[in-house]
Design an enzyme around this catalytic site. Structure first.
Site, mmCIF file in Angstrom:
data_model
loop_
_atom_site.group_PDB
_atom_site.id
_atom_site.type_symbol
_atom_site.label_atom_id
_atom_site.label_comp_id
_atom_site.label_asym_id
_atom_site.label_seq_id
_atom_site.Cartn_x
_atom_site.Cartn_y
_atom_site.Cartn_z
ATOM 1 N N LYS A 11 0.874 -1.177 0.000
ATOM 2 C CA LYS A 11 0.000 0.000 0.000
ATOM 3 C C LYS A 11 0.907 1.221 0.000
ATOM 4 O O LYS A 11 1.802 1.318 0.842
ATOM 5 C CB LYS A 11 -0.908 0.015 1.226
ATOM 6 C CG LYS A 11 -1.780 1.277 1.283
ATOM 7 C CD LYS A 11 -2.899 1.182 2.300
ATOM 8 C CE LYS A 11 -2.441 1.559 3.678
ATOM 9 N NZ LYS A 11 -3.590 1.747 4.610
ATOM 10 N N GLN A 29 -12.429 7.267 11.827
ATOM 11 C CA GLN A 29 -12.298 5.814 12.022
ATOM 12 C C GLN A 29 -13.293 5.287 13.062
ATOM 13 O O GLN A 29 -13.701 4.124 13.007
ATOM 14 C CB GLN A 29 -10.889 5.438 12.482
ATOM 15 C CG GLN A 29 -9.767 5.906 11.595
ATOM 16 C CD GLN A 29 -9.748 5.208 10.258
ATOM 17 O OE1 GLN A 29 -10.229 4.085 10.115
ATOM 18 N NE2 GLN A 29 -9.218 5.877 9.266
ATOM 19 N N MET A 88 -6.513 1.159 19.061
ATOM 20 C CA MET A 88 -6.352 1.189 17.607
ATOM 21 C C MET A 88 -5.721 2.473 17.071
ATOM 22 O O MET A 88 -5.345 2.544 15.914
ATOM 23 C CB MET A 88 -7.732 1.008 16.945
ATOM 24 C CG MET A 88 -8.468 -0.248 17.355
ATOM 25 S SD MET A 88 -7.533 -1.770 17.052
ATOM 26 C CE MET A 88 -7.373 -1.729 15.271
ATOM 27 N N GLY A 89 -5.603 3.506 17.902
ATOM 28 C CA GLY A 89 -5.126 4.796 17.402
ATOM 29 C C GLY A 89 -3.617 4.903 17.310
ATOM 30 O O GLY A 89 -3.089 5.642 16.485
ATOM 31 N N ASP A 118 -0.296 4.224 16.120
ATOM 32 C CA ASP A 118 0.350 3.561 14.987
ATOM 33 C C ASP A 118 1.635 4.256 14.600
ATOM 34 O O ASP A 118 2.124 4.109 13.482
ATOM 35 C CB ASP A 118 -0.628 3.513 13.789
ATOM 36 C CG ASP A 118 -1.112 4.896 13.392
ATOM 37 O OD1 ASP A 118 -0.734 5.891 14.056
ATOM 38 O OD2 ASP A 118 -1.854 5.002 12.399
ATOM 39 N N LYS A 158 2.925 8.211 19.848
ATOM 40 C CA LYS A 158 1.486 8.250 20.136
ATOM 41 C C LYS A 158 1.165 7.364 21.345
ATOM 42 O O LYS A 158 1.865 6.358 21.586
ATOM 43 C CB LYS A 158 0.680 7.753 18.936
ATOM 44 C CG LYS A 158 0.491 8.796 17.847
ATOM 45 C CD LYS A 158 -0.492 8.270 16.821
ATOM 46 C CE LYS A 158 -0.671 9.201 15.653
ATOM 47 N NZ LYS A 158 -1.472 8.588 14.592
HETATM 48 P P1 NAD Z 1 -9.772 11.907 12.903
HETATM 49 O O1 NAD Z 1 -8.948 13.127 12.679
HETATM 50 O O2 NAD Z 1 -11.019 11.745 12.117
HETATM 51 O O3 NAD Z 1 -10.165 11.810 14.469
HETATM 52 C C1 NAD Z 1 -9.191 12.007 15.458
HETATM 53 C C2 NAD Z 1 -9.752 11.603 16.808
HETATM 54 O O4 NAD Z 1 -8.732 11.797 17.794
HETATM 55 C C3 NAD Z 1 -10.935 12.440 17.262
HETATM 56 O O5 NAD Z 1 -11.749 11.637 18.090
HETATM 57 C C4 NAD Z 1 -10.259 13.554 18.064
HETATM 58 O O6 NAD Z 1 -11.139 14.146 18.993
HETATM 59 C C5 NAD Z 1 -9.176 12.764 18.771
HETATM 60 N N1 NAD Z 1 -8.022 13.542 19.163
HETATM 61 C C6 NAD Z 1 -7.310 14.400 18.396
HETATM 62 N N2 NAD Z 1 -6.272 14.893 19.107
HETATM 63 C C7 NAD Z 1 -6.340 14.330 20.346
HETATM 64 C C8 NAD Z 1 -5.566 14.433 21.527
HETATM 65 N N3 NAD Z 1 -4.498 15.212 21.572
HETATM 66 N N4 NAD Z 1 -5.942 13.699 22.612
HETATM 67 C C9 NAD Z 1 -7.025 12.908 22.559
HETATM 68 N N5 NAD Z 1 -7.803 12.751 21.468
HETATM 69 C C10 NAD Z 1 -7.467 13.460 20.373
HETATM 70 O O7 NAD Z 1 -8.774 10.683 12.703
HETATM 71 P P2 NAD Z 1 -9.124 9.160 12.357
HETATM 72 O O8 NAD Z 1 -9.041 8.970 10.882
HETATM 73 O O9 NAD Z 1 -10.366 8.765 13.063
HETATM 74 O O10 NAD Z 1 -7.855 8.405 12.975
HETATM 75 C C11 NAD Z 1 -7.723 8.260 14.385
HETATM 76 C C12 NAD Z 1 -6.399 7.614 14.691
HETATM 77 O O11 NAD Z 1 -6.360 6.287 14.177
HETATM 78 C C13 NAD Z 1 -5.177 8.312 14.091
HETATM 79 O O12 NAD Z 1 -4.178 8.398 15.089
HETATM 80 C C14 NAD Z 1 -4.724 7.386 12.982
HETATM 81 O O13 NAD Z 1 -3.343 7.483 12.721
HETATM 82 C C15 NAD Z 1 -5.097 6.053 13.591
HETATM 83 N N6 NAD Z 1 -5.238 4.949 12.628
HETATM 84 C C16 NAD Z 1 -4.778 3.725 13.000
HETATM 85 C C17 NAD Z 1 -4.892 2.656 12.148
HETATM 86 C C18 NAD Z 1 -4.415 1.291 12.559
HETATM 87 O O14 NAD Z 1 -4.361 0.379 11.732
HETATM 88 N N7 NAD Z 1 -4.092 1.082 13.810
HETATM 89 C C19 NAD Z 1 -5.479 2.830 10.880
HETATM 90 C C20 NAD Z 1 -5.981 4.081 10.534
HETATM 91 C C21 NAD Z 1 -5.866 5.144 11.423
#
Ligand code: NAD
Length: 321
Positions: A67, A139, A219-220, A222, A226
């Site tokens: 990817k 997500q 899940m966040g 990555d 973080k």
């Molecule tokens: P998004 O921008 O739509 O949402 C971000 C979320 O994080 C919101 O709920 C926001 O309120 C919260 N947030 C932002 N800054 C914050 C902080 N400092 N403290 C606490 N909460 C905070 O993003 P998304 O597309 O929903 O992605 C969310 C996370 O998931 C990202 O970190 C992304 O990298 C990660 N992600 C992980 C995978 C995986 O395979 N593990 C895949 C895709 C995305």
């Protein structure tokens, strides 16, 4: 070469197909039949973009590829398109010829939601009734929708740093006909299953804000730096992951390992539970934690699945290449 454009994915891919593809590839990773290549991620010095490649080879599923994509923070404001952009390329493992090019944006959300769902299916208590969400962004809605299929949940609770985003969770609850309640972090003790999916760089959930018997899918996290949960929670829980190498370097476990609260030997690949070479949860009081870091093989698995669906429906575009 076959092309499945981004716009075609929503009508082709189902949550069930994504779940099956991800569960199978996690199982193959645990037997050594599938492995991920080292991840490349670069700040390219243009448009503040982060660009990179995640790839791998699954001998069982016959998937080889990568990817390519990343994050362009100015996309929405400048071009009206989403900031995360990715494309999956699949190659024929017998010849090295390119097989398919597949839109990767929706697939990324579906494969990430499938990963936490696989963990819930295999690790949450069968009688789980309350699901708690930390995060309410793009997500989060995918995560919640997929998770609701795994248990007979009766209630959704949620916390988000930015409360104005909580209607995203309410919407999914309304679709499912379930009550939704916004709670403080202490209120998350009511949850039998928790999913954290935020961009946080500091622990949100403390170890004592989780009840015995809960399952948590983190899940966040990555990326290096973080963090969503207190490192002490990983010491209190039995820890599972998609891939141990990623878990300890870019996943939630990076912090607990750095603080020497756990070692990499305390972390089990979820595929071992799927393959029944690890028992998974062993009591109703045990806290289980899945560190979902996101591996390239997940992307290849869902892309291969959607190519099969596109071919079966006659909608894959074929080009001479
Ligand atoms: P998004 O921008 O739509 O949402 C971000 C979320 O994080 C919101 O709920 C926001 O309120 C919260 N947030 C932002 N800054 C914050 C902080 N400092 N403290 C606490 N909460 C905070 O993003 P998304 O597309 O929903 O992605 C969310 C996370 O998931 C990202 O970190 C992304 O990298 C990660 N992600 C992980 C995978 C995986 O395979 N593990 C895949 C895709 C995305």
């Amino acid at each position: 070469m076959l092309i499945v454009p981004e716009a075609a994915i929503a009508d082709l891919m189902t949550r069930e197909a994504a779940f099956d593809a991800v569960e199978k590839v996690f199982a193959a990773m645990a037997t050594g039949d599938a492995y991920n290549f080292p991840v490349i991620r670069e700040a390219i010095g243009h448009e503040d973009a982060l660009y990179g490649f995640k790839g791998g080879f699954d001998r069982t599923g016959h998937s080889l590829g990568l990817k390519a994509g990343g994050y362009w923070p100015n996309n929405l404001d400048k071009h009206g398109i989403i900031n995360h952009q990715s494309t999956v390329f699949l190659f024929d493992p017998d010849t090295g010829r390119v097989r398919a090019m597949v839109g990767g944006n929706l697939l990324t959300a579906l494969r990430t939601a499938a990963a936490s769902s696989v963990s819930i299916r295999h690790l949450a208590r069968p009688d789980a009734k309350v699901i708690g969400m930390i995060g309410a962004g793009h997500q989060a809605a995918f995560q919640l929708r997929a998770a609701l299929a795994q248990r007979d949940f009766a209630k959704i609770i949620g916390w988000n740093l930015h409360p104005e985003m909580l209607p995203n969770l309410q919407k999914v609850a309304d679709e499912a006909g379930l009550p939704f309640e916004a709670v403080e972090l202490d209120g998350l003790r009511e949850a039998d299953v928790l999913i954290s999916i935020t961009s946080s760089f500091a622990p949100i959930l403390q170890a004592d804000q989780v009840s015995p018997g809960a399952h948590i899918a983190c899940m966040g996290t990555d990326t290096k730096g973080k963090q969503e949960v207190d490192a002490a929670l990983l010491a209190r829980a039995t820890v599972f992951t998609d891939e141990v190498a990623q878990s300890i370097s870019i996943g939630e476990a990076q912090h607990a390992v750095a603080k020497e609260l756990i070692t990499e030997h305390d972390i089990t690949q979820i595929g071992e539970v799927i393959n029944k070479t690890h028992p998974g949860r062993t009591s109703a009081e045990e806290i289980t934690l899945f560190d979902g870091t996101g591996v390239g093989l997940q992307d290849l698995a869902v892309a291969a699945s959607v190519v099969d669906l596109a071919v079966a429906r006659g909608v894959a575009q074929e080009v001479d290449f």
